[in-house]
Design a protein around this motif. Structure first.
Motif: not given
Length: 292
Positions: A183-212
């Motif tokens: 989790d520390e490396r995940l939080k330290a990273a710079t992210w390039i993500l899909r936009e809110p409203g996309s299914g991919t972003r929804q799944a990513f947000d669920w997978a990363m709950h607590g860190l976003l």
């Protein structure tokens, strides 16, 4: 039966365009004929289907309730007419697909569908989950193939297939040599993500709950290929469906990053309006999707 199919067609077209002139044009009618048809429908049953706001005709509560039922009647009549004329020729099927599905799965399915059903044509629209759901609800699309979960009482949502997201980076990125990311490396990273409203972003947000709240998100992009190019350019790390990354992983242009303590599994879904008439074309399309 006191209503006519033409009256129902005018009702449906007016609900879509919110303007009687545009509705009439879409049905190759004069404005006066369309207005008369709608007026007679309302008078026959002593009802009002629209609130008139200036030049706009906006569906009222009763109109919203009756619209899907009218749509189903008209579509069944059209299907019957096709059966009389063409012996169940499928005609045109309007399919919506989210970006991952549309760009990496639906095109091949569409090609096979038209090969197996001579004379059939598929109009494929590719957009994010929110947009596809809206168009299915508005009867602009016959069926949707989406990545995100939806909660709408007017939609019938059915699981299609399993999918999984994958975190990835460029081969030159410092994380490329890491066996796993905590989790520390995940939080330290710079992210390039899909936009809110996309299914991919929804799944990513669920997978990363607590860190976003602690994530550094540099870019939010609508296109999968743009995200892959940005990650290849070492602007950050990304997370997309494995379906979209398989070729890049094989070529070595992108590197899969293992995050075993986070659940990236998700599902793809079929969505249809509950009042949508299940034509032969829709049934054959769903059966083909399930078989591939």
């Amino acid at each position: 039966m006191h209503y006519t199919l033409r009256q129902l067609q005018v009702f449906i077209a007016t609900a879509h365009h919110e303007n009687i002139s545009k509705a009439a044009s879409s049905l190759s009618m004069s404005q006066s004929a369309a207005s008369e048809a709608l007026k007679n429908l309302e008078i026959q049953y002593g009802i009002q289907l629209f609130d008139r706001i200036g030049k706009r005709l906006q569906l009222n509560e009763l109109g919203q309730l009756l619209r899907p039922k009218a749509q189903a009647v008209v579509e069944q009549a059209q299907s019957l007419e096709e059966a009389f004329r063409q012996h169940r020729d499928i005609g045109t099927l309007k399919v919506g697909a989210t970006l991952t599905i549309g760009n990496y799965l639906a095109v091949n399915i569409m090609a096979r569908f038209m090969r197996e059903n001579p004379g059939a044509h598929v109009d494929l629209e590719v957009a994010n989950t929110t947009t596809i759901a809206s168009k299915v609800l508005n009867f602009e699309l016959d069926v949707g193939l989406v990545e995100g979960e939806l909660n709408n009482s007017e939609l019938e949502t059915t699981i299609w297939r399993e999918d999984e997201l994958a975190v990835f980076c460029a081969p030159e990125h410092p994380y490329a040599s890491q066996s796993t990311l905590d989790d520390e490396r995940l939080k330290a990273a710079t992210w390039i993500l899909r936009e809110p409203g996309s299914g991919t972003r929804q799944a990513f947000d669920w997978a990363m709950h607590g860190l976003l709240p602690e994530f550094r998100i540099l870019l939010e992009l609508q296109h999968t290929e743009a995200i892959k190019r940005a990650v290849e350019a070492q602007l950050g790390i990304g997370c997309l469906s494995r379906v979209t990354l398989e070729d890049a992983f094989k070529r070595g242009s992108l590197v899969h990053l293992s995050v075993p303590h986070r659940d990236f599994k998700r599902k793809f879904y079929f969505i249809l309006h509950k009042e949508k008439y299940r034509s032969a074309g829709i049934i054959k399309w769903l059966d083909l999707c399930k078989s591939v």
